[in-house]
Design a protein around this motif. Structure first.
Motif, PDB file in Angstrom:
ATOM      1  N   LEU A 195      19.720  12.093  19.148  1.00  0.00           N
ATOM      2  CA  LEU A 195      19.835  11.683  17.751  1.00  0.00           C
ATOM      3  C   LEU A 195      19.453  10.212  17.602  1.00  0.00           C
ATOM      4  CD1 LEU A 195      23.168  13.386  16.624  1.00  0.00           C
ATOM      5  CD2 LEU A 195      20.894  14.353  16.936  1.00  0.00           C
ATOM      6  N   HIS A 196      18.586   9.947  16.636  1.00  0.00           N
ATOM      7  CA  HIS A 196      18.205   8.572  16.333  1.00  0.00           C
ATOM      8  C   HIS A 196      18.209   8.401  14.819  1.00  0.00           C
ATOM      9  CE1 HIS A 196      16.670   4.601  16.758  1.00  0.00           C
ATOM     10  NE2 HIS A 196      15.475   4.890  16.267  1.00  0.00           N
ATOM     11  N   GLU A 197      17.092   8.690  14.176  1.00  0.00           N
ATOM     12  CA  GLU A 197      17.036   8.613  12.712  1.00  0.00           C
ATOM     13  C   GLU A 197      17.488   9.912  12.053  1.00  0.00           C
ATOM     14  OE1 GLU A 197      13.282   7.320  11.193  1.00  0.00           O
ATOM     15  OE2 GLU A 197      12.935   5.944  12.869  1.00  0.00           O
ATOM     16  N   TYR A 198      17.479  11.005  12.821  1.00  0.00           N
ATOM     17  CA  TYR A 198      17.772  12.323  12.259  1.00  0.00           C
ATOM     18  C   TYR A 198      18.864  13.035  13.061  1.00  0.00           C
ATOM     19  CZ  TYR A 198      13.127  11.562  10.226  1.00  0.00           C
ATOM     20  OH  TYR A 198      12.048  11.033   9.571  1.00  0.00           O
ATOM     21  N   PHE A 199      19.477  14.046  12.426  1.00  0.00           N
ATOM     22  CA  PHE A 199      20.360  14.961  13.130  1.00  0.00           C
ATOM     23  C   PHE A 199      20.040  16.382  12.689  1.00  0.00           C
ATOM     24  CE2 PHE A 199      22.859  14.159   9.276  1.00  0.00           C
ATOM     25  CZ  PHE A 199      23.415  15.395   8.979  1.00  0.00           C
ATOM     26  N   VAL A 200      20.455  17.355  13.503  1.00  0.00           N
ATOM     27  CA  VAL A 200      20.224  18.766  13.220  1.00  0.00           C
ATOM     28  C   VAL A 200      21.473  19.345  12.577  1.00  0.00           C
ATOM     29  CG1 VAL A 200      19.718  21.033  14.220  1.00  0.00           C
ATOM     30  CG2 VAL A 200      18.604  18.980  15.139  1.00  0.00           C
ATOM     31  N   GLU A 201      21.292  20.093  11.491  1.00  0.00           N
ATOM     32  CA  GLU A 201      22.397  20.732  10.787  1.00  0.00           C
ATOM     33  C   GLU A 201      22.161  22.240  10.758  1.00  0.00           C
ATOM     34  OE1 GLU A 201      24.942  19.688   6.884  1.00  0.00           O
ATOM     35  OE2 GLU A 201      22.842  20.070   6.488  1.00  0.00           O
ATOM     36  N   ILE A 202      23.234  23.016  10.787  1.00  0.00           N
ATOM     37  CA  ILE A 202      23.102  24.468  10.766  1.00  0.00           C
ATOM     38  C   ILE A 202      24.004  25.077   9.706  1.00  0.00           C
ATOM     39  CG2 ILE A 202      22.374  24.823  13.158  1.00  0.00           C
ATOM     40  CD1 ILE A 202      25.305  25.284  13.894  1.00  0.00           C
ATOM     41  N   ASP A 203      23.551  26.193   9.141  1.00  0.00           N
ATOM     42  CA  ASP A 203      24.406  27.026   8.290  1.00  0.00           C
ATOM     43  C   ASP A 203      25.272  27.888   9.188  1.00  0.00           C
ATOM     44  OD1 ASP A 203      23.582  26.268   5.735  1.00  0.00           O
ATOM     45  OD2 ASP A 203      21.874  27.647   5.758  1.00  0.00           O
ATOM     46  N   ALA A 204      26.430  28.250   8.692  1.00  0.00           N
ATOM     47  CA  ALA A 204      27.311  29.129   9.466  1.00  0.00           C
ATOM     48  C   ALA A 204      28.168  29.940   8.514  1.00  0.00           C
ATOM     49  CB  ALA A 204      28.192  28.317  10.408  1.00  0.00           C
ATOM     50  N   GLY A 205      28.665  31.078   9.009  1.00  0.00           N
ATOM     51  CA  GLY A 205      29.602  31.873   8.235  1.00  0.00           C
ATOM     52  C   GLY A 205      28.986  32.768   7.176  1.00  0.00           C
ATOM     53  N   PHE A 206      27.691  33.095   7.282  1.00  0.00           N
ATOM     54  CA  PHE A 206      27.074  33.997   6.320  1.00  0.00           C
ATOM     55  C   PHE A 206      27.502  35.433   6.605  1.00  0.00           C
ATOM     56  CE2 PHE A 206      24.849  30.517   4.881  1.00  0.00           C
ATOM     57  CZ  PHE A 206      23.740  30.787   4.102  1.00  0.00           C
TER      58      PHE A 206
END
Length: 372
Positions: A114-125
């Protein structure tokens, strides 16, 4: 080799984040980890100054577990710390100003670099809507959210995508940014709790999506941003060898492997058979790889040397995990010990979690005498 405890020897558990994020600050002096009494209490996000031994609390998380912690990571070149403070809230702590910014989001616990960005995820669908679950790239401050791919996008690029759709499986997503900040490796888990994962790469805009197949149970980018290190759990899927070879890894055992994303080829680096989840983590200089082996009553730290091709067991710890009763369950080992070994910035020592005395602490062992 004797490993040394780095964190205070008191009545608290201390655990660093998932193996994708090093607990070592780029300056090599500070450690980032969680401190907690049990899994029912809030966890303190802490920094330890290794020279003075001073521990500083910089935040708290009520959404954490032993395996992934609160997904706390150094980012922005080490100027900030990002972590999951609540189920759907993120905190961004500025190490210079001491101020915290709070915003909505779900940080992927498998993220890295991680530097300028991060990874995000959806969950619980719900299962019938899981095709719309997405994986995103966001700026560290929470702005600029960009969808890299949905489950449907990944299944469209998968050779057996239609069959997987018809099977009505439960899916999970994850991703890791490459060290050069140009690509993201995405993964799709088609069986919950399984080490069978299908991997893809794309650019930071979600373009050039490529299917690479089952590279292994746990993977991590090499510092050259071209190769991917992997825990190979099945030669039949990884190397395309049918029928399955009699000496192939089985179940929770596997071999250290390496995948070239340009040549699209996998090679086995060592024939040393490793038991357990085996988290692989390369040294910053790219010459060594740290691994763990997880047994019912012990954990071991291994190291692979590219120069000699040799695998060395550096140390072994007894596994004395505590029992903790969670709501509606009988007492069980809630601390599934994952050492998650990582190198410090100088590639001179390996830092890892261990639980030899029913308290999780952070340990380190030097590797200088074992290099080729």
């Amino acid at each position: 080799m004797q490993a040394r405890l780095m964190t205070p020897p008191d009545n608290f558990h201390r655990v660093h984040t998932y193996f994708k994020g090093s607990p070592c600050h780029p300056d090599g002096r500070r450690l980032l980890y969680l401190k907690f009494r049990n899994l029912r209490a809030a966890a303190a996000v802490c920094l330890l100054d290794r020279e003075s031994g001073r521990e500083t609390v910089i935040g708290a998380s009520r959404h954490f577990n032993y395996h992934s912690g609160a997904s706390q990571y150094f980012c922005a070149g080490g100027a900030k710390v990002i972590y999951q403070s609540r189920r759907d809230r993120l905190a961004l702590f500025d190490l210079r100003s001491g101020k915290t910014r709070d915003f909505a989001g779900r940080l992927c616990p498998y993220a890295g670099n991680l530097h300028e960005y991060f990874v995000e995820i959806d969950a619980g669908f719900p299962r019938q809507r899981q095709g719309r679950m997405g994986i995103y790239l966001r700026r560290i401050d929470g702005s600029g959210k960009k969808c890299l791919a949905t489950v449907d996008d990944l299944l469209d690029a998968h050779p057996r995508g239609n069959m997987l759709r018809r099977a009505r499986l439960l899916f999970r997503l994850g991703g890791e940014i490459s060290p050069d900040q140009r690509r993201v490796i995405l993964f799709l888990v088609t069986r919950d709790g399984s080490l069978v994962r299908d991997y893809y790469t794309c650019d930071l805009q979600g373009g050039n999506l490529e299917f690479h197949g089952n590279l292994g149970g746990h993977i991590m980018w090499h510092p050259d941003s071209r190769r991917i290190l992997a825990f190979a759990v099945s030669w039949s899927t990884i190397l395309g060898e049918f029928p399955r070879r009699a000496d192939a890894p089985r179940g929770q055992s596997g071999l250290l492997a390496e995948y070239d994303t340009r040549g699209r080829k996998m090679r086995i680096l060592s024939q040393y058979l490793i038991r357990g989840g085996c988290h692989v983590s390369p040294a910053p200089d790219g010459n060594l790889v740290a691994l763990d082996a997880i047994n019912p009553d012990s954990t071991a730290i291994l190291m692979f040397d590219y120069a000699t091709g040799k695998m060395t067991r550096l140390c072994r710890h007894a596994y004395q995990a505590p029992l903790e009763k969670m709501a509606g369950s009988r007492p069980a080992k809630q601390y599934d010990i994952n050492p998650h070994p990582v190198f410090d910035p100088g590639s001179r020592r390996i830092v890892f979690n261990a639980c030899p005395d029913r308290r999780v602490g952070i340990y380190a062992c030097d590797v200088g005498g074992f290099r080729g």
